[in-house]
Design a protein around this motif. Structure first.
Motif, PDB file in Angstrom:
ATOM      1  N   ARG A  19      -3.876  -2.275  -3.929  1.00 40.28           N
ATOM      2  CA  ARG A  19      -5.223  -2.673  -3.518  1.00 40.28           C
ATOM      3  C   ARG A  19      -5.235  -3.053  -2.035  1.00 40.28           C
ATOM      4  O   ARG A  19      -4.303  -3.676  -1.527  1.00 40.28           O
ATOM      5  CB  ARG A  19      -5.707  -3.872  -4.343  1.00 40.28           C
ATOM      6  N   LEU A  20      -6.309  -2.695  -1.377  1.00 37.82           N
ATOM      7  CA  LEU A  20      -6.461  -2.967   0.054  1.00 37.82           C
ATOM      8  C   LEU A  20      -6.306  -4.450   0.358  1.00 37.82           C
ATOM      9  O   LEU A  20      -5.601  -4.822   1.304  1.00 37.82           O
ATOM     10  CB  LEU A  20      -7.815  -2.463   0.553  1.00 37.82           C
ATOM     11  N   GLY A  71       2.739  -3.507  -2.554  1.00 42.84           N
ATOM     12  CA  GLY A  71       2.907  -2.069  -2.395  1.00 42.84           C
ATOM     13  C   GLY A  71       3.232  -1.633  -0.987  1.00 42.84           C
ATOM     14  O   GLY A  71       3.239  -0.443  -0.687  1.00 42.84           O
ATOM     15  N   VAL A  72       3.534  -2.577  -0.104  1.00 42.35           N
ATOM     16  CA  VAL A  72       3.843  -2.242   1.287  1.00 42.35           C
ATOM     17  C   VAL A  72       5.279  -1.729   1.423  1.00 42.35           C
ATOM     18  O   VAL A  72       5.532  -0.812   2.188  1.00 42.35           O
ATOM     19  CB  VAL A  72       3.594  -3.448   2.223  1.00 42.35           C
ATOM     20  N   LEU A  91       0.868   4.368   1.502  1.00 41.46           N
ATOM     21  CA  LEU A  91      -0.198   3.650   2.204  1.00 41.46           C
ATOM     22  C   LEU A  91      -1.107   4.619   2.955  1.00 41.46           C
ATOM     23  O   LEU A  91      -2.336   4.447   2.978  1.00 41.46           O
ATOM     24  CB  LEU A  91       0.392   2.609   3.153  1.00 41.46           C
ATOM     25  N   GLU A  92      -0.517   5.646   3.540  1.00 45.45           N
ATOM     26  CA  GLU A  92      -1.312   6.638   4.268  1.00 45.45           C
ATOM     27  C   GLU A  92      -2.217   7.413   3.309  1.00 45.45           C
ATOM     28  O   GLU A  92      -3.368   7.713   3.644  1.00 45.45           O
ATOM     29  CB  GLU A  92      -0.399   7.596   5.043  1.00 45.45           C
ATOM     30  N   LEU A  98      -4.602   3.239   8.367  1.00 40.76           N
ATOM     31  CA  LEU A  98      -4.583   1.772   8.365  1.00 40.76           C
ATOM     32  C   LEU A  98      -3.279   1.214   8.919  1.00 40.76           C
ATOM     33  O   LEU A  98      -3.290   0.380   9.826  1.00 40.76           O
ATOM     34  CB  LEU A  98      -4.828   1.221   6.957  1.00 40.76           C
ATOM     35  N   LEU A  99      -2.152   1.660   8.374  1.00 40.99           N
ATOM     36  CA  LEU A  99      -0.868   1.109   8.801  1.00 40.99           C
ATOM     37  C   LEU A  99      -0.617   1.368  10.284  1.00 40.99           C
ATOM     38  O   LEU A  99      -0.228   0.459  11.020  1.00 40.99           O
ATOM     39  CB  LEU A  99       0.273   1.682   7.958  1.00 40.99           C
TER      40      LEU A  99
END
Length: 115
Positions: A19-20, A71-72, A91-92, A98-99
């Motif tokens: 989740r964001l 989840g990072v 993540l991408e 975002l990252l």
């Protein structure tokens, strides 16, 4: 023959579970952001002991757990060491750009504050 019964496995969120708000929370802490910046810069797995965080071992463990549960990062045991890798592709796929933007903003802030 290997004994798979003794293999320690850590829980990680599946791609659809990330989740964001959890990712942003994990990256909002300066210690965790520094870990992510180092992982992104090296692009190879690193043990927790490779990071010189100015905190106690239990606090360091907490930071890595937050990064993993959000989840990072992905963690896996290699002998007695926990190896960490950035889940950049995941993540991408979920949050395009975002990252990279967060890492660029962190680098810009570091340059601004040190200059």
């Amino acid at each position: 023959m290997t004994d798979t019964a003794n293999v320690r496995v850590l829980d990680h969120p599946e791609l659809g579970e990330i989740r964001l708000e959890s990712v942003l929370h994990a990256l909002s802490d300066p210690m965790r952001l520094s870990v992510v910046r180092e992982l992104a810069a090296s692009d190879v797995e690193q043990p927790c002991s490779a990071f010189a965080l100015p905190v106690t071992k239990s606090t360091c463990t907490h930071h890595f757990r937050v990064l993993r549960e959000s989840g990072v990062v992905r963690q896996a045991y290699q002998g007695t060491a926990k190896m960490n890798e950035l889940r950049r592709a995941d993540l991408e796929a979920l949050f395009p750009g975002l990252l990279d933007r967060i890492l660029a903003a962190a680098a810009a802030e570091e340059a601004r504050l040190s200059g």
